[in-house]
Scaffold this active site. Structure first.
Site, PDB file in Angstrom:
ATOM      1  N   ASP A 358       0.579  -1.179   0.080  1.00  0.00           N
ATOM      2  CA  ASP A 358      -0.253   0.070  -0.019  1.00  0.00           C
ATOM      3  C   ASP A 358       0.969   1.139  -0.100  1.00  0.00           C
ATOM      4  OD1 ASP A 358      -1.908   2.097   0.372  1.00  0.00           O
ATOM      5  OD2 ASP A 358      -2.329   1.369   2.492  1.00  0.00           O
ATOM      6  N   GLU A 395      -3.160  10.488  -0.222  1.00  0.00           N
ATOM      7  CA  GLU A 395      -4.334   9.541  -0.174  1.00  0.00           C
ATOM      8  C   GLU A 395      -4.208   9.219   1.528  1.00  0.00           C
ATOM      9  OE1 GLU A 395      -6.528   5.803   0.459  1.00  0.00           O
ATOM     10  OE2 GLU A 395      -4.402   6.231   0.827  1.00  0.00           O
ATOM     11  N   ASP A 424      -5.222   0.905  -5.528  1.00  0.00           N
ATOM     12  CA  ASP A 424      -4.623   1.309  -4.650  1.00  0.00           C
ATOM     13  C   ASP A 424      -3.514   0.343  -4.543  1.00  0.00           C
ATOM     14  OD1 ASP A 424      -3.711   1.888  -1.824  1.00  0.00           O
ATOM     15  OD2 ASP A 424      -5.253   2.823  -1.600  1.00  0.00           O
TER      16      ASP A 424
END
Ligand SMILES: [Zn+2]
Length: 697
Positions: A358, A395, A424
């Site tokens: 991530d 983000e 993502d």
């Protein structure tokens, strides 16, 4: 037996292939055939080893939003995209409220024992000893300097505080120790709940029962979180308002107009910090008071107690209150025929630390996907519509970069966006997972038939196996697309603020190192996706989906399916209304949904016939109509108390869980008869709008 199974399999394969060939929604037969070689070239161009080398670049150093490194990576992205042949590549600056940590300390007063509040290096992953890993923190936490006993609040949800009150444990003015929970509940909701109960501060720790040794082998031997891993993350109330808190509904640009951040509905007033189970153990062992109920017992090998601790904790949390520049990178391949119609592929670039999964798995995949399209362009091909590639910043803070860009480009997006395809994290395992508006679900299944899965067969085959394994879609006999949409990634502005159809894609797997320093290159390289085959598979899927949307004759949005789904939401909501004693008449809204379903069905039938008859003027009318439907589901007034959220079918709950028919459901849950009546009328109008933009085509 084996033989029968094999023949059956052949039959099934043959049937599915012929169905998919004859029913490529959005295309004439001729155009569908023209597409095949382009798809094949994209699939062939995207290589696992390139994903791996890009992944190493993104994960080499920590690259939090606002850091020099993340700016360097923005430059890297822009430079590469230009080399690939993308056009109009630009770095777009947004000055946003982006606090960083200054001082985080926790000391047990009696024993003078300091909690480490950081993670230990492990020899098998040299990145874990990087000196530049900053202080782990919860972004947008308030500051605090407090000395107080600690109480254990389990998951920190409202029902947990209710139980504590019943057992006579007073949390007011104490430090609450909450565990990250399964099922997932957004940490910002735990903060809001703690704030409402008047705690002095909130500590959020990762219990081994959720993501540590109780689940299996810990990193570096397996995917789960080792003893000192901790989960950073924002606690902002972006279920009220995502993006820069100073600019609700418009973009933050240099020299622009700003409200003070402190007054924003998204800003917590409670202080919070993340913690490992190694540290939390020191507090849990000192808990006095009654034993916890069995559901509250975590994975550490002693009996948990409600607290308070016998020893007080001195906790200091201090952050700067700075505005920092963030940088989105946007590049495009301009559409040869329809430059103002956009298909957008986005991924965020900023990471809490290295961002192994991530988001750098997604970033590596985005780079390779952009490169493949660049190669296709070099061969002389041009997309019909404009493809936009976006590398979002911040983000992790409050979906900041994508939100600011969406607000900046609102007009053009609402006029011309076909869809936003979000990745993502591209791969923490091998389980294909798609979330999307119901109108895109069939399209996503069709795309999966065209893309090979690393395990053999197509992604469709593997996805279907996984779905039926999960015993969730045995009846439907098709892979499951999650159509109830909450929040938690960059698609939010597109769906909830702009009314653009969205899809959110990932290959999932066991992943216990989320937002820790162990979410690294080595974790992905050794555990998450050795060989980077699933990174490449995601790139291929993403590319084929974008290609089809760019090239279609009419956008393959299935509003009959959407309307059917909304009718099931209406059933649920009516049942809830009855249960809660709210008396509202659902007949009109149901009629509107049925009309919408009929028109959605007719629109695609008309388009299919027109495209085969070569009546392109008619195809165009349907296409333009279909593009307006998702927009029609927005109401400019938005939801009560959070007007930024304008979509009347989906919104996130504060837990990030999906809330369907949000305005109506909230009115019913509040047992507000008058508001429920108002909301059912508002929803009826939206569904009628959705039906009317595709009527009489
Ligand atoms: Zn992410």
């Amino acid at each position: 037996m084996v033989r029968y199974a094999f023949i059956l399999l052949l039959l099934i394969t043959a049937t599915t292939l012929s169905v998919s060939k004859n029913a490529r929604e959005g295309f004439s037969f001729a155009d569908a055939d023209r597409l095949k070689p382009l798809e094949a070239r994209l699939i062939q161009t995207i290589r696992p080893e390139n994903c791996r080398s890009q992944h190493r670049i993104f994960t080499e150093k920590p690259h939090m939003a606002g850091s020099v490194r993340n700016y360097e990576l923005a430059q890297h992205v822009a430079k590469q995209w230009k080399e690939y042949g993308l056009e109009d590549v630009e770095l777009i600056e947004h000055p946003v409220y982006l606090p960083w940590p200054i001082r985080y300390e926790a000391t047990l007063v009696g024993s003078n024992e300091k909690l480490s509040l950081k993670e230990d290096p492990i020899p098998q992953d040299k990145d874990s000893s990087n000196e530049d890993v900053g202080i782990p923190y919860c972004a947008y936490s308030a500051d605090v300097d407090v000395t107080a006993p600690v109480v254990y609040v389990n998951s920190g949800n409202p029902e947990d505080y209710d139980l504590l009150a019943k057992r006579g444990v007073d949390v007011r003015g104490k430090i609450a120790l909450a565990r990250y929970s399964v099922p997932y509940s957004y940490r910002g909701f735990k903060a809001l709940t703690a704030q409402r109960h008047g705690v002095a501060a909130l500590l959020l720790y990762s219990d081994p029962a959720e993501d540590g040794f109780k689940k299996g082998d810990v990193y570096p031997w397996g995917p789960w979180g080792p003893e000192s891993h901790l989960q950073r993350g924002g606690i902002v109330y972006d279920f009220n308002l995502p993006g820069d808190p100073r600019t609700p509904g418009w973009a933050s640009v240099p020299g622009g107009r700003f409200f003070p951040a402190e007054s924003a509905v998204s800003m917590p007033t409670v202080a919070a910090a993340p913690m490992s189970y190694k540290d939390a153990r020191l507090l849990l062992e000192k808990m006095t008071g009654p034993a916890v109920p069995s559901e509250w017992q975590g994975g550490l090998p002693f009996s948990y107690r409600l607290g308070p601790t016998s020893d007080k904790l001195h906790l200091v949390i201090q952050n700067d209150k700075k505005v920092r520049s963030i940088w989105n990178v946007v590049g495009r391949l301009r559409g040869a025929e329809r430059p103002n119609e956009w298909v957008i592929l986005g991924n965020h670039r900023d990471a809490w630390v290295f961002g192994g999964v991530d988001p750098s798995s997604g970033s590596a995949t985005l780079m390779e996907t952009a490169r493949a399209f660049g190669e296709l362009k070099r061969s002389g091909w041009k997309p019909r519509r404009t493809l936009i590639f976006a590398s979002w910043d911040a983000e992790e803070f409050t979906l900041t970069g994508s939100t600011e860009w969406g607000e900046l480009e609102a007009e053009r997006l609402q006029a011309g966006a076909l869809a936003y395809l979000n990745v993502d994290s591209s791969a923490s395992g091998n389980s294909f997972t798609a979330a999307a508006v119901p109108a895109l679900a069939n399209f996503l299944r069709d795309v999966a038939r065209d893309v090979p899965d690393p395990s053999g067969g197509t992604i469709y085959d593997a996805w279907l196996r996984q779905t039926t394994d999960a015993k969730e879609a045995i009846d439907s006999k098709q892979p499951r697309v999650t159509t109830r949409l909450g929040s938690g990634s960059d698609y939010t502005v597109f769906l909830n603020f702009l009314g653009v159809p969205i899809a959110d894609l990932t290959f999932d797997g066991p992943y216990g190192v989320y937002h820790s320093i162990y979410d690294s290159f080595t974790w992905v390289d050794r555990v998450g996706d050795p060989g980077y085959y699933y990174h490449a598979a995601m790139g291929r899927y993403w590319a084929v989906a974008a290609l089809q949307l760019s090239e279609c004759d009419y956008v393959p949005l299935d509003y009959a399916a959407y309307a059917q789904e909304v009718q099931s939401y209406l059933n649920e909501t009516e049942t809830a209304a009855r249960r809660l004693g709210v008396d509202v008449d659902f007949s009109q809204v149901r009629d509107a949904a049925k009309l919408w379903e009929k028109n959605g069905h007719t629109a695609l039938e008309v388009a299919r016939k027109a495209v085969e008859a070569g009546d392109m003027a008619r195809v165009e009318r349907v296409h333009k109509g279909l593009m307006k439907v998702e927009r029609a589901l927005l109401d400019p007034e938005g939801l009560v108390g959070r007007p930024w959220f304008k979509h009347l079918i989906y919104a996130p709950r504060p837990t990030y869980k999906p809330l369907v028919l949000p305005a109506l459901t909230e009115a019913i849950e509040a047992r507000d008869q008058a508001r429920a009546k108002f909301e059912i009328e508002r929803l009826t109008r939206a569904l009628k709008r959705a039906a009317s933009v595709i009527e009489g085509l």
